[in-house]
Design a protein around this motif. Structure first.
Motif, short mmCIF file in Angstrom:
data_model
loop_
_atom_site.label_atom_id
_atom_site.label_comp_id
_atom_site.label_asym_id
_atom_site.label_seq_id
_atom_site.Cartn_x
_atom_site.Cartn_y
_atom_site.Cartn_z
N LEU A 217 18.03 -13.58 -1.45
CA LEU A 217 18.83 -12.55 -2.12
C LEU A 217 19.67 -13.17 -3.22
CD1 LEU A 217 20.11 -10.48 0.96
CD2 LEU A 217 18.12 -10.03 -0.49
N GLN A 218 19.74 -12.50 -4.34
CA GLN A 218 20.52 -13.01 -5.46
C GLN A 218 21.29 -11.87 -6.12
OE1 GLN A 218 17.81 -14.93 -8.11
NE2 GLN A 218 17.59 -16.76 -6.83
N GLY A 219 22.45 -12.20 -6.66
CA GLY A 219 23.24 -11.27 -7.46
C GLY A 219 23.45 -9.93 -6.80
N PRO A 220 23.13 -8.85 -7.52
CA PRO A 220 23.38 -7.49 -7.01
C PRO A 220 22.64 -7.18 -5.72
CG PRO A 220 22.94 -7.46 -9.38
CD PRO A 220 22.63 -8.85 -8.91
N GLN A 221 21.55 -7.93 -5.46
CA GLN A 221 20.81 -7.67 -4.22
C GLN A 221 21.67 -7.92 -3.00
OE1 GLN A 221 17.55 -10.44 -4.96
NE2 GLN A 221 16.12 -8.69 -5.07
N ILE A 222 22.58 -8.89 -3.10
CA ILE A 222 23.42 -9.23 -1.94
C ILE A 222 24.32 -8.04 -1.59
CG2 ILE A 222 25.23 -10.75 -1.09
CD1 ILE A 222 24.07 -12.93 -2.94
N GLY A 223 25.00 -7.50 -2.62
CA GLY A 223 25.89 -6.37 -2.37
C GLY A 223 25.15 -5.15 -1.87
N ALA A 224 23.99 -4.87 -2.47
CA ALA A 224 23.22 -3.70 -2.06
C ALA A 224 22.73 -3.84 -0.62
CB ALA A 224 22.03 -3.50 -3.00
N THR A 225 22.29 -5.05 -0.26
CA THR A 225 21.80 -5.29 1.10
C THR A 225 22.96 -5.21 2.09
OG1 THR A 225 20.07 -6.72 0.22
CG2 THR A 225 20.53 -6.87 2.58
N LEU A 226 24.11 -5.72 1.70
CA LEU A 226 25.29 -5.65 2.58
C LEU A 226 25.67 -4.19 2.84
CD1 LEU A 226 27.64 -6.91 4.12
CD2 LEU A 226 28.88 -7.10 1.95
N GLN A 227 25.67 -3.38 1.78
CA GLN A 227 26.02 -1.98 1.96
C GLN A 227 25.00 -1.26 2.82
OE1 GLN A 227 29.19 -2.01 1.46
NE2 GLN A 227 29.16 -0.03 0.39
N SER A 228 23.74 -1.62 2.66
CA SER A 228 22.70 -1.01 3.49
C SER A 228 22.90 -1.37 4.96
CB SER A 228 21.32 -1.47 3.00
OG SER A 228 20.29 -0.92 3.80
N ALA A 229 23.25 -2.63 5.19
CA ALA A 229 23.49 -3.07 6.57
C ALA A 229 24.72 -2.37 7.16
CB ALA A 229 23.67 -4.59 6.60
N ARG A 230 25.74 -2.22 6.34
CA ARG A 230 26.94 -1.52 6.81
C ARG A 230 26.62 -0.06 7.14
NH1 ARG A 230 31.22 -3.86 2.26
NH2 ARG A 230 31.96 -5.67 3.49
N HIS A 231 25.82 0.56 6.29
CA HIS A 231 25.43 1.95 6.53
C HIS A 231 24.70 2.08 7.87
CE1 HIS A 231 23.17 5.77 4.98
NE2 HIS A 231 24.15 6.06 5.80
N ALA A 232 23.79 1.17 8.09
CA ALA A 232 23.04 1.21 9.35
C ALA A 232 23.96 1.01 10.55
CB ALA A 232 21.95 0.14 9.34
N LYS A 233 24.93 0.11 10.39
CA LYS A 233 25.88 -0.15 11.47
C LYS A 233 26.75 1.08 11.74
CE LYS A 233 26.65 -3.49 13.44
NZ LYS A 233 26.26 -3.96 14.80
#
Length: 371
Positions: free
Chosen positions: A345-361
């Motif tokens: 993961l690089q750059g904006p992908q990190i934030g987007a993936t983090l938000q996706s993981a938070r959403h799932a949680k």
């Protein structure tokens, strides 16, 4: 030279309340005498001095004469000939116009003790109308002492109404109005502040957005649900019935500090109520809307406000549980999880993936909390 304890310290002692600050009036002294004794002068408009050891305020006895509009339009006379009774006469309420000598004797020329016993907030003299700030001060005292059974005397209410109807409140500065408002919102019964101002026509011009009967009624209801004094929460609840545009107008007019303004306006924009749709997706959207990921300390404030406006406890518990679980996810953990799956993961992908993981949680925890 004679020194007397005056004002709130005497009042609160007679009421059996803790005394936090002590102010003194000095009769029969000159500024030169005070300086010679080691006091440090701090007042520019009239002589106020700090005690060399305790730093308590000692003001020379003074009289005031109205010379112009507003709370600054006064000519001050402070000289050794001014008596204690003259100094006490210029004060706002009789309960604040009691002095105590070094020997403990109470000097009460305007019957403040009787008003304390009768639980009445009453003006000292007709000169009350010369200072428009007193309208806000009396409303603040009404909020502060409502729990002790105090009410404002009808004749004092009439003078407050006269001040408001003559437009004198417009001469006040936003800073002074906000200072009195914040103190009132720190009281145990802030709804009383708004009700008194409404009763004496004093919501205009500073709080005109709260003037409609339907708004002031809802504001008072929300504030009545607040069980512990909290000026930030009380301010948010006061503005909660307003649409965002009107709430912003009020904040700008009053020059409300950002710490109050930002949360209040976000709440007005959200306009959440007991009938609002609450599910995991909505909760996740609210977490972003209130910027909780960057300001998690606001969670407690949100829960307090939402509880007071009628949002049910199970919903609030689910919101808190979901957020706290999702907050524990970090960017570092997301990156490590991606590496374990051979992803970089690089750059904006990190934030987007983090938000996706938070959403799932949030979705998972919401379902668990909902049973």
């Amino acid at each position: 030279m004679n020194i007397y304890l005056v004002g709130g310290a005497v009042r609160d002692r007679l009421l059996g309340k803790p005394v936090h600050e002590r102010d003194y009036v000095v009769v029969g002294a000159t500024p030169q005498q005070m300086l010679a004794l080691g006091y440090r002068q701090v007042g520019k408009d009239f002589p106020v001095f700090l005690h060399p050891q305790t730093q308590a305020e000692y003001a020379l006895a003074r009289t005031e004469r109205k010379t112009g509009q507003g709370y600054t339009g006064f000519a001050i006379a402070a000289d050794p000939s001014v008596t204690l009774e003259q100094d006490l006469m210029r004060r706002d309420l009789t309960i604040n116009a009691i002095a105590q000598s070094d020997s403990g004797e109470l000097i009460d020329p305007y019957h403040g003790r009787a008003d304390l016993q009768q639980r009445v907030l009453r003006h000292v003299s007709p000169a009350f109308v010369e200072d428009p700030l007193r309208v806000l001060r009396v409303a603040r005292f009404a909020a502060r002492f409502a729990a002790d059974g105090f009410t404002v005397a009808p004749e004092t209410m009439e003078l407050m109404r006269t001040i408001a109807d003559q437009g004198e409140l417009a001469t006040l500065s936003a800073e002074r109005v906000w200072r009195e408002t914040e103190k009132a919102l720190s009281s145990a019964t802030p709804a009383v502040f708004w009700q008194v101002l409404s009763d004496v026509h004093a919501l205009t011009p500073w709080f005109s957005e709260l003037q409609p009967a339907s708004i002031i009624k809802l504001t008072r209801h929300y504030l009545s649900q607040l069980d512990t004094p909290d000026p930030l929460i009380a301010f948010c609840l006061s503005l909660y019935p307003l649409n965002p545009e009107r709430a912003q107008q009020l904040c700008e007019r009053l020059k409300v500090p950002n710490s109050y303004r930002q949360l209040a306006l976000k709440l007005c924009r959200a306009q959440l109520s007991a009938s609002s749709t609450w599910n995991a997706d909505a909760a996740f959207a609210y977490m972003g809307q209130f910027d909780l990921w960057r300001q998690p300390e606001q969670l407690t404030n949100l829960l307090k406000v939402w509880q007071c406006v009628g949002i049910k406890e199970p919903v609030l518990a689910a919101f808190q549980r979901s957020f706290e679980a999702a907050q524990k996810l970090s960017a570092a953990a997301v990156i490590e999880a991606a590496k374990a799956e051979s992803q970089a993961l690089q750059g904006p992908q990190i934030g987007a993936t983090l938000q996706s993981a938070r959403h799932a949680k949030v979705i998972n925890e919401w379902q668990l909390a909902s049973g």
